[in-house]
Write a protein that holds these residues in place. Structure first.
Motif, short mmCIF file in Angstrom:
data_model
loop_
_atom_site.label_atom_id
_atom_site.label_comp_id
_atom_site.label_asym_id
_atom_site.label_seq_id
_atom_site.Cartn_x
_atom_site.Cartn_y
_atom_site.Cartn_z
N VAL A 116 41.84 -61.12 -9.75
CA VAL A 116 41.72 -61.43 -11.27
C VAL A 116 41.42 -60.24 -12.30
O VAL A 116 41.71 -60.44 -13.50
CB VAL A 116 40.50 -62.49 -11.10
CG1 VAL A 116 40.23 -63.15 -12.78
CG2 VAL A 116 40.86 -63.67 -10.38
N TYR A 132 51.31 -68.31 -4.59
CA TYR A 132 51.15 -67.31 -5.47
C TYR A 132 49.94 -66.52 -4.93
O TYR A 132 48.86 -67.19 -4.56
CB TYR A 132 50.87 -67.91 -6.99
CG TYR A 132 51.83 -68.63 -7.43
CD1 TYR A 132 52.94 -67.94 -7.88
CD2 TYR A 132 51.61 -69.95 -7.64
CE1 TYR A 132 54.05 -68.60 -8.53
CE2 TYR A 132 52.78 -70.60 -8.24
CZ TYR A 132 54.03 -70.07 -8.57
OH TYR A 132 55.07 -70.68 -9.17
N ARG A 141 43.98 -65.96 -3.92
CA ARG A 141 43.53 -64.90 -4.91
C ARG A 141 42.02 -64.52 -4.57
O ARG A 141 41.19 -65.13 -4.66
CB ARG A 141 43.87 -65.14 -6.16
CG ARG A 141 43.69 -64.23 -7.25
CD ARG A 141 43.75 -64.63 -8.65
NE ARG A 141 45.27 -65.05 -8.84
CZ ARG A 141 45.56 -66.32 -9.52
NH1 ARG A 141 44.72 -67.13 -9.69
NH2 ARG A 141 47.09 -66.31 -9.47
N ASP A 167 44.48 -69.70 -15.13
CA ASP A 167 45.19 -70.11 -14.10
C ASP A 167 46.24 -71.15 -14.33
O ASP A 167 47.47 -70.97 -14.07
CB ASP A 167 44.11 -70.60 -12.81
CG ASP A 167 43.58 -69.62 -12.46
OD1 ASP A 167 43.95 -68.68 -11.60
OD2 ASP A 167 42.27 -69.60 -12.54
N ILE A 168 45.74 -72.06 -14.95
CA ILE A 168 46.64 -73.34 -15.28
C ILE A 168 46.45 -73.80 -16.62
O ILE A 168 45.21 -73.82 -17.00
CB ILE A 168 46.62 -74.32 -14.36
CG1 ILE A 168 46.85 -73.66 -12.82
CG2 ILE A 168 47.76 -75.29 -14.60
CD1 ILE A 168 46.55 -74.79 -11.63
N TRP A 172 38.53 -70.41 -10.72
CA TRP A 172 39.81 -71.32 -11.04
C TRP A 172 39.23 -71.81 -12.59
O TRP A 172 38.40 -72.54 -13.19
CB TRP A 172 39.76 -72.52 -10.13
CG TRP A 172 39.79 -72.09 -8.96
CD1 TRP A 172 38.96 -72.45 -7.86
CD2 TRP A 172 40.67 -71.37 -8.27
NE1 TRP A 172 39.32 -71.89 -6.54
CE2 TRP A 172 40.28 -70.99 -6.83
CE3 TRP A 172 41.75 -70.73 -8.76
CZ2 TRP A 172 41.09 -70.46 -5.75
CZ3 TRP A 172 42.64 -70.04 -7.87
CH2 TRP A 172 42.13 -69.68 -6.55
N ARG A 185 43.08 -64.68 -18.34
CA ARG A 185 43.73 -64.92 -17.16
C ARG A 185 43.48 -66.38 -16.68
O ARG A 185 42.98 -66.67 -15.68
CB ARG A 185 43.02 -64.02 -16.19
CG ARG A 185 43.54 -62.54 -16.35
CD ARG A 185 42.37 -61.71 -15.38
NE ARG A 185 42.61 -60.17 -15.70
CZ ARG A 185 42.02 -59.56 -16.65
NH1 ARG A 185 41.24 -60.11 -17.30
NH2 ARG A 185 42.22 -58.15 -16.63
N ARG A 187 33.97 -65.21 -13.43
CA ARG A 187 35.09 -65.67 -12.54
C ARG A 187 34.80 -64.81 -10.72
O ARG A 187 35.71 -65.59 -9.92
CB ARG A 187 36.53 -64.71 -12.85
CG ARG A 187 36.94 -65.14 -14.31
CD ARG A 187 37.36 -66.68 -14.13
NE ARG A 187 38.62 -66.87 -13.57
CZ ARG A 187 39.72 -66.81 -14.20
NH1 ARG A 187 39.87 -66.26 -15.36
NH2 ARG A 187 40.96 -67.16 -13.34
N PRO A 243 54.53 -68.78 -13.28
CA PRO A 243 53.57 -67.83 -14.25
C PRO A 243 54.13 -67.32 -15.14
O PRO A 243 54.99 -66.33 -14.98
CB PRO A 243 52.80 -67.15 -13.29
CG PRO A 243 52.91 -67.66 -11.98
CD PRO A 243 54.41 -68.25 -12.04
N MET A 256 47.04 -61.68 -10.73
CA MET A 256 47.10 -62.78 -11.58
C MET A 256 47.91 -62.26 -12.59
O MET A 256 47.23 -61.49 -13.64
CB MET A 256 45.93 -63.55 -11.86
CG MET A 256 46.16 -64.70 -12.83
SD MET A 256 44.80 -65.60 -13.62
CE MET A 256 45.29 -66.53 -14.66
N VAL A 306 47.51 -71.14 -4.24
CA VAL A 306 47.26 -69.93 -4.88
C VAL A 306 45.98 -69.38 -4.01
O VAL A 306 45.14 -70.03 -3.50
CB VAL A 306 46.38 -70.05 -6.12
CG1 VAL A 306 46.23 -68.84 -6.67
CG2 VAL A 306 47.40 -70.58 -7.34
N THR A 332 49.99 -67.07 -16.69
CA THR A 332 49.58 -68.66 -16.49
C THR A 332 50.59 -69.62 -16.34
O THR A 332 51.82 -69.63 -16.93
CB THR A 332 48.95 -69.02 -17.94
OG1 THR A 332 47.79 -68.38 -18.25
CG2 THR A 332 48.51 -70.53 -17.85
#
Length: 663
Positions: free
Chosen positions: A648, A573, A643, A544-545, A502, A542, A497, A559, A577, A641, A580
């Protein structure tokens, strides 16, 4: 409606309504393949002396001399090998000429005028396109199953009502236009009366054909198993005993005199015996041709390449496809602008208006054309299941590859398995329904390449720059203890990550959240045991989507974890995190689905329209999410987003391993 068969359409309403009630048991938005409405087994042949059908031109794809109509010797110089990277407008012009706003005309697509008539016209008359042209002389596959079966035992490719032509009922003659694609065989056109339920064949045209029916057509790019590998898959009529398939390719801007590379292609096909049920094994069967895949390896990240597919004949001459360009994928973790398109459930539609009464995939052409027009503004496409909705009518796979060819010839087109590709009882799938029409995954797994370790298992990962995509197969068991569950955890857990911030999960059926009314009637907002089995993985690693299709609309959640929103923010956002975001992007083009009237707290935005999602990663810290409607390409929902890596790593509920007090 008068010209298009009021009486015929009205007669079908009751049938369609009854079928809809039955279909709703297996899918939230079950539809009807238009070809399935034809009672092929009831057809009788009653040729009428006064009836006629004539089609022009008789030779297709012959209006202009194009690259794939030429047979060039091996020493032919590739015309674009000396282009430099500064020739962006030239490359865009090349792509536009190849793509256009729809299927490219020439040797692979052509318009045909069909004139017809007879002395007793009726609103129940219809015109059908058949290929091969000699469709009434074959032997039906299951004569014992249908005693006294008539000679006609194959469905047409498409059809239109005869009274679509103005004044057909009054004058007994009409004219319509069909758009044909090169499908390896010749074509004929047939005039029927008696409607779709009791067809009577009364006239057949003389056959027409493309100049080279076997020509290589409709290339489909896909990223390989590594970031420096691009694959190209295409269809032709050439078996390996007739010609050697290959791709000729090279870097745009290569030194003058540099010879392009040639990479041989593997060849696959499948037979009627590979199909699992009807109609794929019976009236829906059509020879699929030969599907070739070649690998272009050791690509330089983000570099522009040209390619051209071809077949070397026994005499050393070559039958060429059209030239195209593509940009190589970025290396994993590379910090550059990266743009991704995601949607599901697109289907296909006919530009000539054929099969229109069914309204099966009304938005598919809008989605296709909007993406074609925006070709320079995205890099890779994920079509997450339910591709053509062929449902056992194999000819429709050719139609679909032709429709999306302007996209797939220039951009990697990654697919997932949907219920309309895979599901058939007792074939090892997780859902014991008949949504694939007997295909049981075979055409999807053959016509398109995807970088799975075992292509019978439709799950795989894609590293694309700052993204990692974990593509699951919702049509096979994903629960804990299964091979797919092990893959999902391995895919999610092995991403770095720091360099690929992502992390995206995608599958066809909703394994997360959707407020679709069908799910609500079932007492859930997901497939059975979907998020119950997977949510701890999404949270632990974690994600994201998470994207899903199957439900034909758009919906975005907050989320979320364990049905609770982890933040009240809706459009931006940042920081830790803590959940999701789940997205239904199933509005690619098939008929739309309804929502439950109650809006769950986790549902942030819903849109009952056709559309797709675009993700834009600007760098390792900034991501833009946009939902666009297919009708105008405008953004109707979005969020950003921001971040950092430490965000993360930050522990939230169920995301970290237990710690120890040891020092």
């Amino acid at each position: 409606m008068g010209r298009r068969g009021r009486d015929s359409a009205a007669a079908l309403v009751v049938v369609l309504a009854a079928a809809a009630a039955a279909a709703s048991a297996s899918s939230p938005a079950e539809g009807f393949q238009p070809l399935s409405k034809i009672a092929v087994h009831r057809t009788t042949v009653e040729m009428q002396p006064s009836a006629y059908v004539r089609a022009t031109p008789s030779l297709l794809g012959g209006q202009e001399q194009t690259t794939s109509q030429k047979r060039e010797k091996n020493h032919t110089i590739f015309p674009f090998k000396n282009l430099s990277l500064s020739t962006g407008p030239v490359l865009r012009q090349l792509r536009t000429a190849s793509a256009g706003s729809g299927p490219a005309l020439g040797e692979d697509t052509e318009w045909v005028t069909v004139k017809y008539g007879w002395s007793s016209p009726s609103v129940h008359d219809w015109i059908a396109v058949f290929s091969p042209a000699d469709f009434i002389s074959g032997t039906c596959p299951n004569p014992a199953r249908h005693p006294g079966e008539p000679p006609l035992c194959t469905a047409p490719i498409k059809y239109r009502y005869a009274n679509y032509s103005a004044n057909y009922i009054y004058w007994g003659k009409g004219s319509v236009r069909f758009q044909l694609i090169n499908q390896r065989y010749n074509f004929s056109f047939a005039l029927f009366t008696g409607g779709l339920e009791n067809p009577k064949l009364i006239a057949v045209s003389e056959p027409i054909s493309f100049k080279n029916p076997k020509a290589p057509v409709f290339p489909r790019l896909a990223q390989g198993k590594t970031h420096d590998e691009m694959t190209v898959t295409w269809t032709s009529g050439y078996d390996i005993s007739e010609a050697y398939p290959f791709v000729e390719w090279g870097a745009v801007g290569a030194a003058a005199g540099a010879e392009p590379a040639r990479t041989p292609a593997g060849t696959l096909t499948f037979s009627r015996g590979s199909m699992c049920g009807e109609p794929a094994r019976t009236v829906g069967w059509r020879e699929p041709g030969f599907i070739h895949t070649a690998f272009m390896r050791n690509l330089w990240p983000n570099k522009e390449y040209y390619y051209k597919i071809g077949h070397e004949l026994q005499d050393g001459s070559v039958v060429w496809g059209k030239p195209y360009t593509f940009r190589a994928p970025p290396s994993p973790g590379q910090n550059s602008l990266q743009r991704v398109i995601v949607f599901g459930d697109m289907g296909k539609a006919e530009r000539d208006g054929s099969n229109e009464f069914a309204n099966y995939q009304p938005g598919s052409l809008n989605t296709t054309d909007t993406l074609v027009k925006d070709l320079d503004n995205y890099d890779i496409v994920f079509h997450i299941g339910d591709l053509p909705y062929a449902n056992g009518y194999i000819s429709q796979w050719d139609q679909f590859t032709a429709q999306v060819a302007p996209i797939t010839a220039n951009k990697p087109y990654m697919i997932a398995s949907g219920n309309h590709e895979r599901d058939w009882p007792n074939t090892g799938g997780f859902f014991n329904v008949k949504d694939s029409g007997g295909e049981c995954g075979v055409p999807a797994e053959t016509y398109y390449y995807y970088p799975a370790e075992n292509r019978a298992n439709f799950w795989y990962k894609v590293d694309y720059g700052m993204f990692r995509f974990c593509i699951a197969d919702s049509e096979h068991d994903w629960r804990e203890g299964t091979p797919q569950y092990a893959f999902i955890e391995q895919c999610l857990s092995t991403v770095d990550r720091k360099h690929q911030p992502w992390l995206v999960f995608a599958a066809h059926r909703v394994l997360g959240y959707s407020s679709n009314d069908w799910y609500a009637m079932e007492g859930s907002f997901e497939e059975p045991e979907g998020r119950e089995s997977l949510q701890k993985l999404w949270q632990k690693y974690r994600v994201d989507i998470a994207f899903f299709g199957h439900v034909h609309n758009y919906e975005r959640t907050c989320p979320v974890y364990q049905s609770r929103c982890m933040t009240n923010e809706k459009s931006h956002y940042s920081g830790t995190m803590n959940g999701t975001i789940f997205v239904v992007a199933g509005g690619g083009g098939s008929h739309l689905s309804d929502y439950t009237t109650a809006v769950p707290k986790w549902s942030i935005f819903r849109d009952r329209d056709f559309g797709f999602v675009k993700l834009t990663a600007f760098n390792h810290s900034s991501l833009l999410f946009e939902y666009k409607r297919s009708s105008d390409g405008k953004v109707y929902d979005s969020f950003t987003v921001d971040r950092d890596y430490r965000d993360v790593l930050s522990c939230v509920h169920d995301s970290c391993f237990p710690t120890t007090l040891a020092t």
